[in-house]
Design a protein around this motif. Structure first.
Motif, PDB file in Angstrom:
ATOM      1  N   HIS A  11      33.472  35.751  45.634  1.00  0.00           N
ATOM      2  CA  HIS A  11      34.372  34.916  44.828  1.00  0.00           C
ATOM      3  C   HIS A  11      34.523  35.519  43.437  1.00  0.00           C
ATOM      4  N   GLU A  53      38.051  35.139  41.862  1.00  0.00           N
ATOM      5  CA  GLU A  53      38.317  33.748  41.483  1.00  0.00           C
ATOM      6  C   GLU A  53      37.540  33.366  40.226  1.00  0.00           C
ATOM      7  N   SER A  54      36.263  33.828  40.152  1.00  0.00           N
ATOM      8  CA  SER A  54      35.434  33.378  39.046  1.00  0.00           C
ATOM      9  C   SER A  54      35.876  33.971  37.712  1.00  0.00           C
ATOM     10  N   ARG A  90      39.139  34.733  37.090  1.00  0.00           N
ATOM     11  CA  ARG A  90      40.587  34.555  36.962  1.00  0.00           C
ATOM     12  C   ARG A  90      41.011  33.997  35.587  1.00  0.00           C
TER      13      ARG A  90
END
Ligand SMILES: [Zn+2]
Ligand SMILES: [Zn+2]
Length: 153
Positions: A118, A121-122, A124
């Protein structure tokens, strides 16, 4: 992920890599099978030169070009990964196609595969501020595996 970690044994790796090799139209010649056998039996990361030396010891000769070409193919197809934390960037470890990361043990050199990721995502929110389009990332975790920690206790 296509592969559950319980299926990721060296024997399954050996079989799956050979199936992929044939599917790519490459013949499974004796030297190529010997290379796959050796990699499947490796207990940790290895360098191309270690593989060359081992096959020379086993069979009296080995084609360096064949070995390097197969290592390149296995890496590009996702069956091997480069290990960065050894400082040389020349070591390889068995891997599985798809997006994974490795957790490398700095004591014994074992490389565990982590299939969850992730990372993008982390970060972003931070990237949004830069208006940067990500095409990929490299992430390697290093530390000490369970076996090595247990032995030290
Ligand atoms: Zn270890
Ligand atoms: Zn990732």
């Amino acid at each position: 992920m296509a592969h559950a970690s319980s299926d990721q044994t060296p024997a399954t790796w050996r079989h799956s890599a050979e199936v992929a090799l044939r599917a790519a139209g490459l013949r499974c010649t004796f030297p190529r099978r010997a290379i796959l056998d050796w990699i499947a039996a490796a207990t940790g990361p290895f360098t191309a030169e270690q593989l060359v030396a081992a096959l020379e010891a086993q069979h009296g000769s080995s084609s360096r070009a064949t070995i390097y070409r197969l290592l390149d193919w296995l890496q590009s197809a996702g069956w091997l990964t480069r290990i960065y934390s050894d400082g040389t960037q020349h070591a390889y470890a068995r891997f599985w196609p798809g997006h994974h990361h490795t957790a490398v043990c700095v004591r014994c050199g074992s490389a565990a595969v982590i299939s969850e990721c992730h990372v993008e995502e982390s970060i972003r929110p931070a990237l949004a501020a830069l208006d940067f389009e990500i095409h990929g990332h490299v992430l390697e975790l290093y530390g000490v595996c369970t076996n090595c920690r247990t032995r030290a206790d």
